[in-house]
Write an enzyme that holds these catalytic residues in place. Structure first.
Site, PDB file in Angstrom:
ATOM      1  N   ASP A 172       9.652   0.734   4.819  1.00  0.00           N
ATOM      2  CA  ASP A 172      10.721   0.125   5.609  1.00  0.00           C
ATOM      3  C   ASP A 172      11.533   1.181   6.361  1.00  0.00           C
ATOM      4  O   ASP A 172      11.835   1.032   7.544  1.00  0.00           O
ATOM      5  CB  ASP A 172      11.655  -0.688   4.694  1.00  0.00           C
ATOM      6  CG  ASP A 172      10.897  -1.662   3.813  1.00  0.00           C
ATOM      7  OD1 ASP A 172       9.756  -2.003   4.177  1.00  0.00           O
ATOM      8  OD2 ASP A 172      11.434  -2.076   2.767  1.00  0.00           O
ATOM      9  N   THR A 198       0.825  -1.210   0.000  1.00  0.00           N
ATOM     10  CA  THR A 198       0.000   0.000   0.000  1.00  0.00           C
ATOM     11  C   THR A 198       0.863   1.265   0.000  1.00  0.00           C
ATOM     12  O   THR A 198       0.377   2.335  -0.365  1.00  0.00           O
ATOM     13  CB  THR A 198      -0.898   0.026   1.255  1.00  0.00           C
ATOM     14  OG1 THR A 198      -0.063  -0.240   2.387  1.00  0.00           O
ATOM     15  CG2 THR A 198      -1.987  -1.033   1.179  1.00  0.00           C
ATOM     16  N   TYR A 213       7.743  -7.454  -7.965  1.00  0.00           N
ATOM     17  CA  TYR A 213       7.461  -6.197  -7.248  1.00  0.00           C
ATOM     18  C   TYR A 213       7.212  -5.074  -8.256  1.00  0.00           C
ATOM     19  O   TYR A 213       6.230  -4.337  -8.162  1.00  0.00           O
ATOM     20  CB  TYR A 213       8.641  -5.853  -6.327  1.00  0.00           C
ATOM     21  CG  TYR A 213       8.388  -4.705  -5.383  1.00  0.00           C
ATOM     22  CD1 TYR A 213       7.819  -4.930  -4.132  1.00  0.00           C
ATOM     23  CD2 TYR A 213       8.712  -3.397  -5.726  1.00  0.00           C
ATOM     24  CE1 TYR A 213       7.576  -3.875  -3.253  1.00  0.00           C
ATOM     25  CE2 TYR A 213       8.479  -2.340  -4.868  1.00  0.00           C
ATOM     26  CZ  TYR A 213       7.917  -2.582  -3.626  1.00  0.00           C
ATOM     27  OH  TYR A 213       7.687  -1.552  -2.763  1.00  0.00           O
TER      28      TYR A 213
HETATM   29  C1  GLA Z   1       9.029  -4.101   0.444  1.00  0.00           C
HETATM   30  C2  GLA Z   1       9.237  -2.637   0.069  1.00  0.00           C
HETATM   31  C3  GLA Z   1       8.244  -1.743   0.814  1.00  0.00           C
HETATM   32  C4  GLA Z   1       6.815  -2.239   0.688  1.00  0.00           C
HETATM   33  C5  GLA Z   1       6.722  -3.739   0.984  1.00  0.00           C
HETATM   34  C6  GLA Z   1       5.374  -4.311   0.704  1.00  0.00           C
HETATM   35  O1  GLA Z   1       9.370  -4.299   1.782  1.00  0.00           O
HETATM   36  O2  GLA Z   1      10.553  -2.253   0.355  1.00  0.00           O
HETATM   37  O3  GLA Z   1       8.373  -0.412   0.369  1.00  0.00           O
HETATM   38  O4  GLA Z   1       6.303  -1.940  -0.577  1.00  0.00           O
HETATM   39  O5  GLA Z   1       7.682  -4.491   0.231  1.00  0.00           O
HETATM   40  O6  GLA Z   1       4.437  -3.832   1.608  1.00  0.00           O
END
Ligand code: GLA
Length: 410
Positions: free
Chosen positions: A201, A42, A250
């Protein structure tokens, strides 16, 4: 240090520093890893997420230098050179006599990461971004050690970025607001480490609050700490499944989300309300539609989980986590069968007393549970008995607690 326990990251960073560089460090910084409790993918859709920082850290021991060089020892990585001395390796990494991998760059060349190993790019990226932002960054000697499981989707890279940022902040006498530091880390990762991640993160590592989950608005970057029930644990179960497809998948999910936002005529999926969805959702390509449905529903679940945590309502917590896992499995399609089986196995044991779901980018990594502390042994035993990765490996269970965000230790 006593003989009967493992050295802490702090002890290893300091010892590595002293052995490699023959003097004591001047400053110490740390930054935690994170798990996301709900609200997956999200962040780059400007929606809500609900992570917490966990008590697994990267620690940096640091000292000034008189020149414009940054010299780095990574205590947890193998000494690639395999020989004595500190001769330059083919990839710019240096040998360090068995203490770890070693890297070195000039501050003015930080932005040139072309010949650098991946781990060093995070360090160079932080230096480059901090300088772009006008911060003074002088030469430094650094030693890095941590206890964040690598490659398990717990954001070891974000914790490295935040710990490095705080090391330079401490050495050079300036401070940054935690959100600004997080954005610097995200930029270092996007531009210099080559990963198109959102800000989840780095914000989690930067803004963590002990005993709290973080209700995160990924548009305004406002973060509201939500107290967790006292007797709850964050159980992190590393499936040991290699997250092989994670980068390409991703990026594909990001494109699909962008296509959905475009099809619905909004800036980001954050802006889709019920009326718009019922009017236009049906016109989207079916795959794109399912991707969007996951983002919209998981973003909504964040407020629900915040409430359920505040009330200490374990049944509601479990319900939301189960729904989120199913949404990742069926709509966003980022789980794999062994992860689904692991989450179901954990959920079976937990019953109405909490929940389990995959966390992070997907295609492997960790399944987390929120459950009463009293259930830890039972869950652990069930995982040991009932789970093996496709290549026959047992899962690793980490009992974690929500922890404070990054900062200077000394
Ligand atoms: C990874 C990415 C984050 C986020 C998550 C999914 O950890 O680094 O920015 O998009 O995936 O929630």
């Amino acid at each position: 240090m006593s003989q009967d326990r493992e050295a802490t990251p702090r002890e290893r960073a300091v010892q590595g520093f002293e052995r490699a560089f023959g003097r004591a460090p001047e400053r110490l910084s740390r930054a935690p890893a994170r798990v996301n409790l709900i609200g997956e993918h999200t962040d780059y859709n400007e929606g809500f997420a609900m992570p917490c920082a966990i008590d697994r850290d990267t620690v940096v021991a640091a000292a000034h230098r008189d020149d414009d060089v940054v010299e780095v020892l990574a205590c947890d990585l193998p000494d690639e050179g395999g020989g004595a001395g500190d001769a330059m390796g083919a990839d710019g990494a240096r040998r360090s006599g068995g203490l770890g991998a070693r890297g070195r760059f000039r501050i003015g060349d930080a932005a040139d990461v072309s010949a650098s190993p991946q781990w060093l790019r995070y360090v160079q990226g932080m230096v480059a971004v901090l300088r772009e932002q006008g911060q003074a960054v002088r030469g430094a000697t650094l030693s890095i050690a941590g206890n964040v499981p690598q490659g398990a989707g717990l954001s070891s890279s974000a914790s490295l970025e935040m710990a490095i940022g705080h090391a330079f902040s401490a050495l050079n006498g300036w401070t940054l607001p935690p959100t600004t530091m997080a954005l610097a880390g995200q930029r270092a990762e996007n531009v210099y480490a080559g990963c198109r991640c959102g800000v989840l993160d780095q914000l989690s590592s930067s803004l963590g609050v002990r005993g709290h989950a973080l209700l995160m608005d990924c548009r305004s970057l406002e973060v509201r700490p939500i107290p967790m029930p006292e007797d709850i644990v964050v159980l992190v179960v590393d499936s040991k499944i290699q997250r092989g497809l994670v980068d390409s998948e991703y990026n594909l999910r990001r494109q699909q989300c962008e296509a959905a936002a475009k099809g619905l005529g909004v800036k980001a999926l954050r802006d889709v309300d019920d009326g718009l969805w019922s009017r236009l959702g049906g016109q989207l390509d079916p795959v794109v539609r399912r991707r969007a449905r996951h983002i919209i529903s998981d973003s909504h679940r964040c407020a629900g989980l915040a409430e359920a945590l505040s009330r200490g309502d374990f049944a509601a917590i479990g319900h939301l986590m189960r729904e989120s896992h199913w949404s990742m499995r069926d709509d966003f399609e980022i789980t794999v069968p062994a992860i689904d089986a692991l989450a179901a196995l954990m959920q079976d044991v937990i019953g109405e007393h909490g929940g389990a779901r995959m966390t992070g980018g997907g295609f492997g990594g960790c399944v987390i549970a929120l459950a009463p502390r009293a259930m830890v042994d039972e869950i652990r035993a069930a995982v040991e008995r009932g789970y093996r990765s496709p290549d026959g490996r047992a899962a690793e269970v980490h009992v974690c607690a929500a922890s404070d965000g990054a900062g200077v230790l000394a």
